[in-house]
Design a protein around this motif. Sequence first.
Motif, PDB file in Angstrom:
ATOM      1  N   GLU A   1      45.543  43.527  25.308  1.00  0.00           N
ATOM      2  CA  GLU A   1      45.457  43.690  26.764  1.00  0.00           C
ATOM      3  C   GLU A   1      44.014  43.558  27.209  1.00  0.00           C
ATOM      4  N   ILE A   2      43.804  42.753  28.239  1.00  0.00           N
ATOM      5  CA  ILE A   2      42.458  42.596  28.791  1.00  0.00           C
ATOM      6  C   ILE A   2      42.428  43.188  30.200  1.00  0.00           C
ATOM      7  N   HIS A   3      41.242  43.559  30.648  1.00  0.00           N
ATOM      8  CA  HIS A   3      41.078  44.251  31.930  1.00  0.00           C
ATOM      9  C   HIS A   3      39.998  43.541  32.736  1.00  0.00           C
ATOM     10  N   TYR A   4      40.348  43.106  33.932  1.00  0.00           N
ATOM     11  CA  TYR A   4      39.369  42.354  34.731  1.00  0.00           C
ATOM     12  C   TYR A   4      39.725  42.393  36.222  1.00  0.00           C
ATOM     13  N   TYR A   5      38.703  42.131  37.034  1.00  0.00           N
ATOM     14  CA  TYR A   5      38.875  41.921  38.466  1.00  0.00           C
ATOM     15  C   TYR A   5      38.801  40.414  38.710  1.00  0.00           C
ATOM     16  N   ALA A   6      39.560  39.909  39.668  1.00  0.00           N
ATOM     17  CA  ALA A   6      39.482  38.476  39.968  1.00  0.00           C
ATOM     18  C   ALA A   6      39.815  38.206  41.424  1.00  0.00           C
ATOM     19  N   THR A   7      39.048  37.296  42.025  1.00  0.00           N
ATOM     20  CA  THR A   7      39.321  36.843  43.385  1.00  0.00           C
ATOM     21  C   THR A   7      38.685  35.462  43.536  1.00  0.00           C
ATOM     22  N   THR A   8      38.642  34.940  44.749  1.00  0.00           N
ATOM     23  CA  THR A   8      38.042  33.627  44.982  1.00  0.00           C
ATOM     24  C   THR A   8      36.654  33.774  45.584  1.00  0.00           C
ATOM     25  N   LEU A   9      35.888  32.706  45.487  1.00  0.00           N
ATOM     26  CA  LEU A   9      34.525  32.735  46.024  1.00  0.00           C
ATOM     27  C   LEU A   9      34.536  32.897  47.544  1.00  0.00           C
ATOM     28  N   SER A  10      35.574  32.397  48.215  1.00  0.00           N
ATOM     29  CA  SER A  10      35.642  32.561  49.676  1.00  0.00           C
ATOM     30  C   SER A  10      35.785  34.028  50.056  1.00  0.00           C
ATOM     31  N   GLU A  11      36.558  34.792  49.266  1.00  0.00           N
ATOM     32  CA  GLU A  11      36.693  36.229  49.520  1.00  0.00           C
ATOM     33  C   GLU A  11      35.368  36.940  49.263  1.00  0.00           C
ATOM     34  N   ILE A  12      34.701  36.568  48.196  1.00  0.00           N
ATOM     35  CA  ILE A  12      33.399  37.162  47.877  1.00  0.00           C
ATOM     36  C   ILE A  12      32.408  36.875  48.993  1.00  0.00           C
ATOM     37  N   SER A  13      32.453  35.666  49.535  1.00  0.00           N
ATOM     38  CA  SER A  13      31.538  35.279  50.613  1.00  0.00           C
ATOM     39  C   SER A  13      31.716  36.180  51.830  1.00  0.00           C
TER      40      SER A  13
END
Length: 388
Positions: free
Chosen positions: A68-80
């Motif tokens: 099992e791996i644990h991470y956060y993920a989203t798109t660069l537009s959301e980060i912007s």
Amino acid sequence: MGSYAELYVGRLLAVSSKNDVIPDVVGLFQRDEFHSVDPGTPGVPVPLREHYLDATEDAEVEEGFISEIHYYATTLSEISERLEYLGYSSENVRTAFYAWRDRNVAWKREMADKYAGPNYETLRKMNQREAEELSRISVEDWVKATKELIACGNRKNVSSEASKVLELVGGDYELDYGPSYDFLISLRIMCDFASPNEVVCYDVTDLVQSEYLVIGDDPVGVLLEHEFDSAADIFRNSKTIVLVEGKSDIRILKAAMTAIFPRLADRFVFFDYEEFGIPGGAGNLVNLVKSFVAAGVANRIVALFDNDTGAEEALLSLKGLNLPRNLKVIKLPDIELLHDYPTIGPSGNARMNISGLAAGLELYLGSDILTRSDGTGTSEKPATFCLI
């Protein structure tokens, strides 16, 4: 050896931290953007899938198989969008870059003067050379080098020209990317030219496996218990407090923000008049502003006044006060709709400019909300104001 949290922009390993998360990075993600899954699960970001699946094929790592791996993920537009909320606009980032560059050029020249003796000739020349080279680097040069870096995925494969820029702006270590005092400046630069759909992921698997980080039921809640290194960390990861004139304003703004900026709405909290039994109005809003200033509240604070005579009078009492940088007092703007608005006054019905006289938040909902198709008001949505 230590355990690491790593932030990827596409395939680029952009920044890492040892034995802990970076609060500024965690703060860029939403609660529903955290994942705990098998590394082979569809949708796992490419660099993580490759890293963990390749590792399990290594006979030496077989005993430490990660299921099992644990991470956060989203798109660069959301980060912007979230960086814009924090004040990292394109203009501010450019200003910050040049301020950083000029400070470092001055420091390198100072070091060259300091080591002026014959025993330090090599060090003096190195500082002089780096000062001159850095002084000629522009934001555009840095952007060009960064584009190469993202395309290549690492510093080893970029051109010699890009490598030199990255070394001068960051350092010669692989992850020394951009002005070292604030990684968010570097991340915001990427937002201006990389694909808005580029995946940004923060891998914390190593920290969880080594028990440096306990995810629990609320992965983003790790910020609430984190021992921040500075007041700046606390400030950037706290919510913005919004003060308005009344409870109806709160309802309207909450609904509007949820509809227009759904991924940012939870970063704002509204002072609830009803909960504390405090009456509304411009005068009481002024008193709230003064109370927050006196208490030294560290959050960002926005005080929003109506565009009417009550607000004009109340705002006079704030003139001359030395308001802190984290508090912004604004008034609803002048808009075209207000310039020729139907009113009822002592002389009967009339159309007049009510900007600065009687413009509350409701008038900023748009004419489609305030009027029928024929331009007249409804009992539920009155288009006229009484100015008696």
